[in-house]
Design a protein around this motif. Structure first.
Motif, short mmCIF file in Angstrom:
data_model
loop_
_atom_site.label_atom_id
_atom_site.label_comp_id
_atom_site.label_asym_id
_atom_site.label_seq_id
_atom_site.Cartn_x
_atom_site.Cartn_y
_atom_site.Cartn_z
N HIS A 206 42.07 29.51 38.66
CA HIS A 206 40.67 29.25 38.28
C HIS A 206 39.72 29.91 39.29
O HIS A 206 38.72 30.51 38.91
CB HIS A 206 40.42 27.74 38.20
N ARG A 207 40.08 29.80 40.58
CA ARG A 207 39.26 30.45 41.62
C ARG A 207 39.24 31.96 41.43
O ARG A 207 38.19 32.61 41.52
CB ARG A 207 39.81 30.08 43.01
N GLN A 208 40.41 32.53 41.15
CA GLN A 208 40.49 33.98 40.93
C GLN A 208 39.68 34.40 39.70
O GLN A 208 39.00 35.43 39.72
CB GLN A 208 41.95 34.41 40.76
N LEU A 209 39.75 33.61 38.64
CA LEU A 209 38.99 33.91 37.43
C LEU A 209 37.49 33.85 37.71
O LEU A 209 36.74 34.73 37.29
CB LEU A 209 39.36 32.93 36.31
N THR A 210 37.06 32.83 38.43
CA THR A 210 35.65 32.70 38.78
C THR A 210 35.19 33.89 39.61
O THR A 210 34.11 34.44 39.38
CB THR A 210 35.40 31.38 39.54
N LYS A 211 36.02 34.31 40.57
CA LYS A 211 35.67 35.48 41.40
C LYS A 211 35.56 36.73 40.53
O LYS A 211 34.62 37.52 40.68
CB LYS A 211 36.70 35.68 42.50
N ALA A 212 36.52 36.91 39.61
CA ALA A 212 36.49 38.08 38.73
C ALA A 212 35.24 38.07 37.85
O ALA A 212 34.59 39.09 37.66
CB ALA A 212 37.75 38.13 37.87
N GLU A 213 34.89 36.90 37.33
CA GLU A 213 33.67 36.80 36.50
C GLU A 213 32.43 37.13 37.31
O GLU A 213 31.53 37.83 36.83
CB GLU A 213 33.56 35.39 35.91
#
Length: 89
Positions: free
Chosen positions: A28-35
Motif C-alpha cells: 500500500h505504501r509503494q502504491l501510494t508513492k507510485a501514485e
C-alpha cells in the motif's frame, strides 16, 4: 460441533497473518508513492514541459525563418559578386 486447534498451529496462522498484513501495508505504501510520483510527473508535464515545448517549437520556426532569409541574402550576394566579377574581367 467444537474443534480443538493446537496452539502451535494457531500461532503459525497468526504469524502468517501478521506477515501478510506487513506485506499489504508495504505494498500500500509503494502504491501510494507510485501514485504520488505519477501525479508529480503529470503536473510537471502539464505545467512545465508542454509549455516549454510549445515555446521551443515557436523558437525553431523563427530560427528557420531567419535561416531562410539569410540563405536568400547569401544567394543574392553571390549573384551580385558573380556579376561584379564579370564586369571587372
Amino acid at each position: 460441533m467444537k474443534f480443538q486447534v493446537k496452539p502451535e498451529i494457531l500461532k503459525k496462522y497468526e504469524n502468517n497473518q501478521m506477515q501478510l498484513n506487513l506485506e499489504i501495508t508495504d505494498l500500500h505504501r509503494q502504491l501510494t508513492k507510485a501514485e504520488n510520483d505519477i501525479s508529480f510527473l503529470g503536473s510537471n508535464l502539464e505545467n512545465i514541459l508542454i509549455p516549454e515545448f510549445e515555446t521551443i517549437k515557436i523558437d525553431v520556426k523563427n530560427i528557420d525563418k531567419q535561416i531562410s532569409g539569410l540563405q536568400d541574402r547569401v544567394e543574392k550576394a553571390q549573384l551580385n559578386l558573380g556579376e561584379t566579377n564579370k564586369q571587372v574581367s
